[in-house]
Design an enzyme around this catalytic site. Structure first.
Site: not given
Length: 604
Positions: A251, A139, A238-239, A324, A147, A208
């Site tokens: 999440h 990601d 995404k998403h 995901d 990351r 984002r």
């Protein structure tokens, strides 16, 4: 390395020579060639065991900086969560088709280590009977989700790019970011975000997203897709079918999107349509319920009407569909971890990402085929899409990278300069009463920097107050730094007020300010000192609505160094503010009324 490559070539009976399309990003456009390639890929699939086929559908996390010699703590974590010691054992046991890198899994310490890890993973994969290269993903959205950190180049995130409004900049960021990932062996990036952030309370998307205007977002998404994929990295929008209008984080919960089908088509669909038109390689599903698109109550990840009916049939998409993370609560609320992967495949998914327990998920798919719930032909369909992507990305011809390649590409001076220039064009001036900005060294030489210091998105930047102070010092100001946090206490506030007494100006970094936030108390007490106070929203631009008395307010959209330094150059008049809000900011006391509309942005 060469032995492993020969092993692959022997195992694939010469298929690689025809399948591979070189290191470039585009498949041969000639239909006959494409059919010929598919024939070779189908031959590969026909030689796989059922277990190998099941493995090819999974993309899994694994702890450690090395494929064969991780630290003991990472070995322990792997044994506990996956039942293997390292990446090489993961591949040998489950024959996974993909591996995802995370900072917290210690996969991304530095560029050379990442390249070595990628090579170790490929070597382990090609050493297997009928070995196939692994599609390594991460990601790397930039902005608040990254990351891979410094010394790789970090770009402004989506909402910042949306504020800049330049599709050329968005494409450049994708191209450079993609080239650096590819040099480290990462060939699938879970970016760009195609969600349209129409809900300011959205806890999981927010900055984002490129913004709140579906057409503007669509243009930026298409530009980034072309950028990443021109660098030979698979982009992933995404998403799907759109996570922009939710107040629940998938999440930790199961969001429900109440858009009608017409609203979905107008608000959520355009960026995904644009991504498909731009030739997107992969699309990620959302763990959200959209009753207007599927009244069953299933999350989109497990919905055949949404993934096959809408994405495949109505939108005409035939690329890779990846879930995901299957460890997220949004996909686990209705079904057990053994049912989720099976239902996802039945819905039309190709890649199963990061299940909480791989043995449970892997065996569930295996049993579903043996028991007749899934056919082997259904698995073959998804494996063909995954192998087509691996071939397109040049993995089958040569999956390895070199340290020299890293040094030539990652974090080089021209890339860092491009990131600085792009960041400068994103900073947005929201308020400038009485022409307080730009600050002059002659009139406001001493500056107190206070504010929130959230952890670095990549683990390698910040803390924000220190970065802001250093950037001011570099421009000839005398800066004092005091970190006050996201919820300053009375004692901290008193300390900041005392420190403000002897300076010419105060710079406050605000972070997700709410009506109840003590960040408001901090700012109001600093204003009461009579010192000029400049505020910088280091995440959501919506902060400005909660602090109406601040005379100068800028938005940076993220707290990575590149965005903060650019904001300081704007604040000091070294760069002009040219960013414009890509989302509306509503009034704090009247959320139905707009305080600053899309397109708002002041100039000097």
């Amino acid at each position: 390395m060469h032995t492993s490559r020969r092993t692959l070539l022997a195992a694939t009976a010469g298929a690689a020579a025809v399948v591979a399309v070189g290191g470039g990003p585009a498949l041969a456009e000639d239909d006959d060639t494409a059919r010929h390639d598919d024939k070779r890929l189908r031959a590969l699939i026909s030689r796989m065991t059922l277990e190998e086929k099941v493995g090819q559908l999974f993309v899994m996390r694994v702890y450690g900086h090395s494929a064969t010699a991780p630290d003991q703590a990472d070995i322990d974590a792997n044994l506990k969560e996956i039942g293997v010691r390292d990446a090489a054992e993961l591949i040998a046991k489950y024959r996974v088709g993909g591996i995802i890198y995370f900072g917290w899994a210690h996969n991304t310490r530095d560029p050379h280590q990442i390249a070595d890890l990628s090579n170790g993973i490929q070597k382990a994969a090609l050493a297997q009977p009928r070995g196939l290269p692994v599609l390594i993903s991460t990601d790397q959205e930039h902005g608040i989700v990254a990351r891979v950190g410094k010394p790789a180049t970090l770009f402004p995130g989506a909402m910042a790019l949306g504020a800049g409004g330049s599709r050329t900049d968005a494409r450049t960021a994708g191209r450079i970011g993609g080239a650096e990932l590819r040099a480290m062996g990462v060939r699938q990036d879970y970016a760009p975000v195609a969600d349209v952030n129409v809900n300011p309370a959205n806890p999981v998307i927010g900055v984002r997203s490129f913004g709140a205007d579906p057409q503007a977002v669509a243009g930026m998404v298409a530009a980034q897709v072309k950028g990443y994929q021109s660098a030979g990295v698979a982009a992933t929008s995404k998403h799907f079918p759109g996570h922009g209008d939710t107040e629940t984080d998938s999440h930790y919960g199961f969001p429900v999107i109440e858009h009608t089908e017409a609203q979905w088509a107008e608000l959520d669909a355009p960026p995904f349509r644009a991504a498909i038109a731009a030739g997107i390689d992969s699309i990620m599903t959302a763990h959200i319920m959209v009753p207007a698109l599927d009244p069953s109550g299933d999350p989109a990840t497990l919905s055949r009407p949404i993934l096959t009916g809408i994405l495949r049939e109505r939108l005409g998409y035939d690329g890779v569909v990846v879930t995901d993370s299957l460890g997220m609560e949004g996909v686990r609320t209705k079904y057990g971890d053994d049912r989720v992967p099976v239902l996802a495949l039945k819905a039309g998914v190709d890649q199963l990402l990061n299940p909480p327990k791989l043995d449970v998920a892997w065996n569930a798919v295996l049993q579903a085929v043996r028991g007749g719930e899934l056919t082997e032909a259904r698995l073959d369909e998804s494996i063909l899409r995954v192998l087509r992507l691996k071939a397109k990305l040049g993995l089958i011809k040569d999956p390895y990278v070199t340290r020299r390649g890293v040094d030539r590409v990652v974090g080089i001076s021209s890339h860092l300069k491009a990131a600085d220039r792009i960041a400068e064009r994103t900073t947005t001036l929201l308020v400038n009463s009485g022409g307080l900005l730009p600050l002059s060294r002659r009139t406001h030489r001493t500056v107190l920097v206070v504010g929130a210091d959230p952890a670095s998105p990549s683990g390698t930047t910040g803390p924000p107050t220190t970065v802001l102070g250093a950037a001011l010092t570099e421009l000839g100001f005398t800066a004092t730094v005091l970190s006050t946090g996201t919820a300053p206490t009375d004692a901290t506030i008193a300390k900041a007020v005392a420190a403000a007494q002897g300076v010419d100006a105060v710079l406050v970094g605000t972070y997700n300010v709410t009506a109840a936030s003590t960040q408001r108390t901090l700012v109001n007490q600093l204003l009461a000192t009579g010192r000029p106070v400049v505020a910088l929203a280091i995440r959501n631009p919506y902060d400005v609505a909660q602090l109406p008395d601040v005379k100068a307010y800028l938005a940076a959209y993220s707290w990575t160094d590149v965005e903060l330094r650019a904001a300081v150059r704007v604040l000091a008049g070294r760069a002009d503010p040219v960013g414009e809000l890509p989302v509306p900011v509503q009034k704090a006391d009247k959320p139905t009324e707009v305080l600053y509309p899309v397109g708002h942005g002041l100039r000097y």
